[in-house]
Design a protein around this motif. Structure first.
Motif, short mmCIF file in Angstrom:
data_model
loop_
_atom_site.label_atom_id
_atom_site.label_comp_id
_atom_site.label_asym_id
_atom_site.label_seq_id
_atom_site.Cartn_x
_atom_site.Cartn_y
_atom_site.Cartn_z
N LEU A 38 0.82 -1.21 0.00
CA LEU A 38 0.00 0.00 0.00
C LEU A 38 0.86 1.27 0.00
N TRP A 46 2.15 1.74 -3.52
CA TRP A 46 1.06 2.07 -4.45
C TRP A 46 0.53 3.49 -4.21
N ARG A 47 0.24 3.81 -2.95
CA ARG A 47 -0.38 5.10 -2.62
C ARG A 47 0.65 6.15 -2.21
N ARG A 48 1.93 5.79 -2.30
CA ARG A 48 3.03 6.70 -1.95
C ARG A 48 2.86 7.26 -0.53
#
Length: 273
Positions: A146, A149-151
């Motif tokens: 996560l 992916w979501r930085r």
């Protein structure tokens, strides 16, 4: 193999031996009358194939000592972060921060010691520690995916990891019967998020390492099932399917770590969190 030097392996083996001795000392202090503790929930049905040795300090020796494969892998991860000196320093150009390497290494050690205590005692508190370790691993995999992916930045990722672990441990306390299914769901979600969303954002990552790890875990799970249902079972042998499950699980975890470490660092502002 994948950054393991002779020096780092030697030091990791020494620390693994010390971890085993410390665990054995804890068992001596707490046992060997494990009947005075609440039994693990699996004792109501079947705690794997290996025959529990009544009155022994270590009730299931094969499953107990094979658990230290996770501990060895954990110390190797910590060594890869540079804890053992320059010879064990992290791979040049890797995007995986040393803090994450150490965190995953400590988690692997907790998994191994928890599993050893579970199989040595077949107590409810041993089972609790065993499952907590499994939840820590699954939570790390999900949060690390996560975060990529979501930085999500490091501080928030740590907070998310801690929060997820608290929720899972609370569920383990109030509904222990769902522990295996919950872990399976956690792991499947983590794998899907990693492969579909995080992996494309990891420059230079070696996907084959992740797939080899999945293969090792799949074989391990098949052996786990055969051991659990008695298809592959010799109760009094030191060669146990569940012990093989531990060895392959540790190999799978090391391959996952090697996969994470293979991600290449990119210029600041576009790289990993």
């Amino acid at each position: 193999m994948y950054g393991i030097t002779r020096r780092s392996l030697t030091i990791a083996l020494i620390f693994t031996g010390l971890s085993a001795l410390a665990t054995y000392a804890a068992l001596i202090a707490l046992g060997p009358d494990w009947a005075r503790y609440l039994p693990a929930s699996c004792t109501a049905t079947h705690c794997f194939c290996e025959f529990p040795r009544p009155g022994a300090l270590v009730v299931q020796p094969a499953a107990t000592w094979s658990s230290f494969a996770y501990v060895l892998v954990g110390w190797l991860m910590i060594g890869s972060a540079g804890a053992f000196g320059a010879a064990g320093a992290r791979e040049a150009g890797s995007a995986m921060p040393p803090l994450a390497m150490r965190a995953l290494g400590v988690t692997a050690i907790i998994v191994g010691v928890g599993s050893a205590l579970m199989h040595a005692t077949l107590t409810l508190w041993g089972q609790f520690l065993d499952v907590v370790g499994m939840y820590l691993i699954g939570s790390f995999e999900l949060v690390w995916a996560l975060a990529r992916w979501r930085r999500i930045r490091e501080g928030r990722a740590i907070a998310l990891f801690a929060s997820l672990c608290v929720v899972l441990i609370a569920l383990l306390i109030v509904a222990p019967e769902v522990r295996r299914w919950l872990f399976a769901v956690l792991l499947l979600v983590a794998i899907c998020v990693e492969l579909v969303f995080a992996r494309p954002l990891r420059p230079g990552v070696r996907l084959r390492l992740f797939l080899y790890g999945l293969l090792a875990m799949t074989v391990a799970f098949v052996i786990w099932i055969l051991d659990q249902n008695g298809t592959l079972c010799a109760p009094h042998s030191l060669v146990q399917g569940h012990a093989v499950w531990h060895l392959l699980g540790a190999l799978s975890l090391w391959l996952l770590f090697a996969y994470y470490r293979s991600e290449r660092a990119v210029p600041q502002g576009t790289g990993p969190v």
